[in-house]
Enzyme design. Structure first.
Site, PDB file in Angstrom:
ATOM      1  N   ASP A  30      54.066  40.861  47.019  1.00 49.42           N
ATOM      2  CA  ASP A  30      52.976  39.986  46.587  1.00 49.42           C
ATOM      3  C   ASP A  30      53.447  39.191  45.367  1.00 49.42           C
ATOM      4  O   ASP A  30      54.103  39.723  44.467  1.00 49.42           O
ATOM      5  CB  ASP A  30      51.739  40.816  46.224  1.00 49.42           C
ATOM      6  CG  ASP A  30      50.489  39.948  46.119  1.00 49.42           C
ATOM      7  OD1 ASP A  30      49.606  40.067  46.986  1.00 49.42           O
ATOM      8  OD2 ASP A  30      50.409  39.137  45.163  1.00 49.42           O
ATOM      9  N   ILE A  31      53.088  37.905  45.329  1.00 47.77           N
ATOM     10  CA  ILE A  31      53.537  37.023  44.250  1.00 47.77           C
ATOM     11  C   ILE A  31      52.883  37.394  42.912  1.00 47.77           C
ATOM     12  O   ILE A  31      53.440  37.107  41.852  1.00 47.77           O
ATOM     13  CB  ILE A  31      53.248  35.544  44.654  1.00 47.77           C
ATOM     14  CG1 ILE A  31      54.136  34.585  43.892  1.00 47.77           C
ATOM     15  CG2 ILE A  31      51.790  35.181  44.488  1.00 47.77           C
ATOM     16  CD1 ILE A  31      54.126  33.173  44.486  1.00 47.77           C
ATOM     17  N   ASN A  85      41.482  43.335  52.730  1.00 48.17           N
ATOM     18  CA  ASN A  85      40.297  42.596  52.305  1.00 48.17           C
ATOM     19  C   ASN A  85      39.890  41.698  53.468  1.00 48.17           C
ATOM     20  O   ASN A  85      40.719  40.947  53.994  1.00 48.17           O
ATOM     21  CB  ASN A  85      40.615  41.761  51.066  1.00 48.17           C
ATOM     22  CG  ASN A  85      41.021  42.621  49.887  1.00 48.17           C
ATOM     23  OD1 ASN A  85      40.596  43.761  49.776  1.00 48.17           O
ATOM     24  ND2 ASN A  85      41.851  42.084  49.015  1.00 48.17           N
ATOM     25  N   GLY A  91      36.752  39.605  48.916  1.00 48.62           N
ATOM     26  CA  GLY A  91      37.916  39.246  48.123  1.00 48.62           C
ATOM     27  C   GLY A  91      39.053  38.626  48.902  1.00 48.62           C
ATOM     28  O   GLY A  91      40.126  38.388  48.339  1.00 48.62           O
ATOM     29  N   GLN A  92      38.846  38.385  50.211  1.00 52.41           N
ATOM     30  CA  GLN A  92      39.931  37.756  50.968  1.00 52.41           C
ATOM     31  C   GLN A  92      40.082  36.297  50.542  1.00 52.41           C
ATOM     32  O   GLN A  92      39.094  35.543  50.515  1.00 52.41           O
ATOM     33  CB  GLN A  92      39.653  37.835  52.480  1.00 52.41           C
ATOM     34  CG  GLN A  92      40.845  37.351  53.314  1.00 52.41           C
ATOM     35  CD  GLN A  92      40.631  37.493  54.818  1.00 52.41           C
ATOM     36  OE1 GLN A  92      39.555  37.896  55.286  1.00 52.41           O
ATOM     37  NE2 GLN A  92      41.646  37.146  55.584  1.00 52.41           N
ATOM     38  N   HIS A  98      46.265  40.334  56.596  1.00 50.83           N
ATOM     39  CA  HIS A  98      47.327  40.968  55.809  1.00 50.83           C
ATOM     40  C   HIS A  98      46.814  42.254  55.192  1.00 50.83           C
ATOM     41  O   HIS A  98      45.662  42.349  54.795  1.00 50.83           O
ATOM     42  CB  HIS A  98      47.851  40.038  54.710  1.00 50.83           C
ATOM     43  CG  HIS A  98      46.785  39.557  53.772  1.00 50.83           C
ATOM     44  ND1 HIS A  98      45.969  38.501  54.081  1.00 50.83           N
ATOM     45  CD2 HIS A  98      46.395  40.000  52.544  1.00 50.83           C
ATOM     46  CE1 HIS A  98      45.124  38.301  53.085  1.00 50.83           C
ATOM     47  NE2 HIS A  98      45.353  39.207  52.140  1.00 50.83           N
ATOM     48  N   HIS A 100      47.441  44.979  52.048  1.00 50.76           N
ATOM     49  CA  HIS A 100      48.079  45.189  50.746  1.00 50.76           C
ATOM     50  C   HIS A 100      48.518  46.646  50.668  1.00 50.76           C
ATOM     51  O   HIS A 100      47.688  47.545  50.808  1.00 50.76           O
ATOM     52  CB  HIS A 100      47.082  44.982  49.596  1.00 50.76           C
ATOM     53  CG  HIS A 100      46.547  43.604  49.455  1.00 50.76           C
ATOM     54  ND1 HIS A 100      46.925  42.761  48.430  1.00 50.76           N
ATOM     55  CD2 HIS A 100      45.647  42.911  50.194  1.00 50.76           C
ATOM     56  CE1 HIS A 100      46.265  41.613  48.531  1.00 50.76           C
ATOM     57  NE2 HIS A 100      45.481  41.679  49.591  1.00 50.76           N
TER      58      HIS A 100
HETATM   59  P1  AMP Z   1      43.653  38.553  49.515  1.00 51.39           P
HETATM   60  O1  AMP Z   1      42.956  38.218  48.240  1.00 51.39           O
HETATM   61  O2  AMP Z   1      43.364  39.919  50.041  1.00 51.39           O
HETATM   62  O3  AMP Z   1      43.467  37.456  50.561  1.00 51.39           O
HETATM   63  O4  AMP Z   1      45.209  38.587  49.167  1.00 51.39           O
HETATM   64  C1  AMP Z   1      46.021  37.473  49.116  1.00 51.39           C
HETATM   65  C2  AMP Z   1      47.245  37.876  48.345  1.00 51.39           C
HETATM   66  O5  AMP Z   1      48.291  36.976  48.675  1.00 51.39           O
HETATM   67  C3  AMP Z   1      47.087  37.828  46.822  1.00 51.39           C
HETATM   68  O6  AMP Z   1      47.341  39.140  46.276  1.00 51.39           O
HETATM   69  C4  AMP Z   1      48.131  36.796  46.377  1.00 51.39           C
HETATM   70  O7  AMP Z   1      48.749  37.151  45.162  1.00 51.39           O
HETATM   71  C5  AMP Z   1      49.098  36.808  47.547  1.00 51.39           C
HETATM   72  N1  AMP Z   1      49.851  35.581  47.772  1.00 51.39           N
HETATM   73  C6  AMP Z   1      49.362  34.322  47.900  1.00 51.39           C
HETATM   74  N2  AMP Z   1      50.364  33.449  48.144  1.00 51.39           N
HETATM   75  C7  AMP Z   1      51.518  34.176  48.191  1.00 51.39           C
HETATM   76  C8  AMP Z   1      52.886  33.869  48.405  1.00 51.39           C
HETATM   77  N3  AMP Z   1      53.304  32.615  48.624  1.00 51.39           N
HETATM   78  N4  AMP Z   1      53.792  34.868  48.398  1.00 51.39           N
HETATM   79  C9  AMP Z   1      53.404  36.143  48.164  1.00 51.39           C
HETATM   80  N5  AMP Z   1      52.117  36.501  47.961  1.00 51.39           N
HETATM   81  C10 AMP Z   1      51.185  35.547  47.961  1.00 51.39           C
END
Ligand code: AMP
Ligand code: ZN
Length: 108
Positions: A30-31, A85, A91-92, A98, A100
């Site tokens: 995760d970024i 999520n 929180g999505q 995906h 986590h």
């Molecule tokens: P959610 O809030 O459950 O939809 O999670 C989305 C997740 O994607 C968040 O934790 C972000 O930090 C992560 N995210 C968004 N863009 C990227 C990316 N380019 N590379 C890695 N993680 C990302």
């Protein structure tokens, strides 16, 4: 052409260091990590969320769950969360299914 960021990661349009890969899913960091281990596991094909994926394709669902638990077992001491999520109110923020994987106890 897709505008979906996780489709772009899965098909290589956006470079990322993959943590692991299976036939139908990829795992990458995760970024914005919330814990010492924070890995996302996403299906290579686009599904809006885990409910959409579960209803559409059991093979991909099982493949993704197995990849995620394998990564979690390898990277942590065995204590981890595997969270999906689902829906904006939960929180999505990225609408490509995906999971986590988070853990406070990395395997050294
Ligand atoms: P959610 O809030 O459950 O939809 O999670 C989305 C997740 O994607 C968040 O934790 C972000 O930090 C992560 N995210 C968004 N863009 C990227 C990316 N380019 N590379 C890695 N993680 C990302
Ligand atoms: Zn997508």
């Amino acid at each position: 052409m897709t505008e979906c960021v996780f489709c772009k990661i899965a098909n290589g349009e956006i470079a990322t260091n993959l943590v692991a890969e299976s036939e139908h899913a990829v795992a990458f960091n995760d970024i914005h990590p919330a814990q010492p281990i924070h890995v996302l596991v996403v299906p290579k094909r686009h599904f809006t969320d885990i409910a959409d994926l579960a209803a559409a394709d059991e093979v991909v669902l099982l493949d993704l769950l197995k990849l995620g638990t394998k990564v979690a077992d390898e990277m942590s001491t065995g204590s981890f969360r595997f969270q999906f999520n689902t829906g904006a109110e939960a929180g999505q923020t990225v609408f490509h299914a995906h999971g986590h994987i988070t853990s406070r106890t990395p395997r050294l």
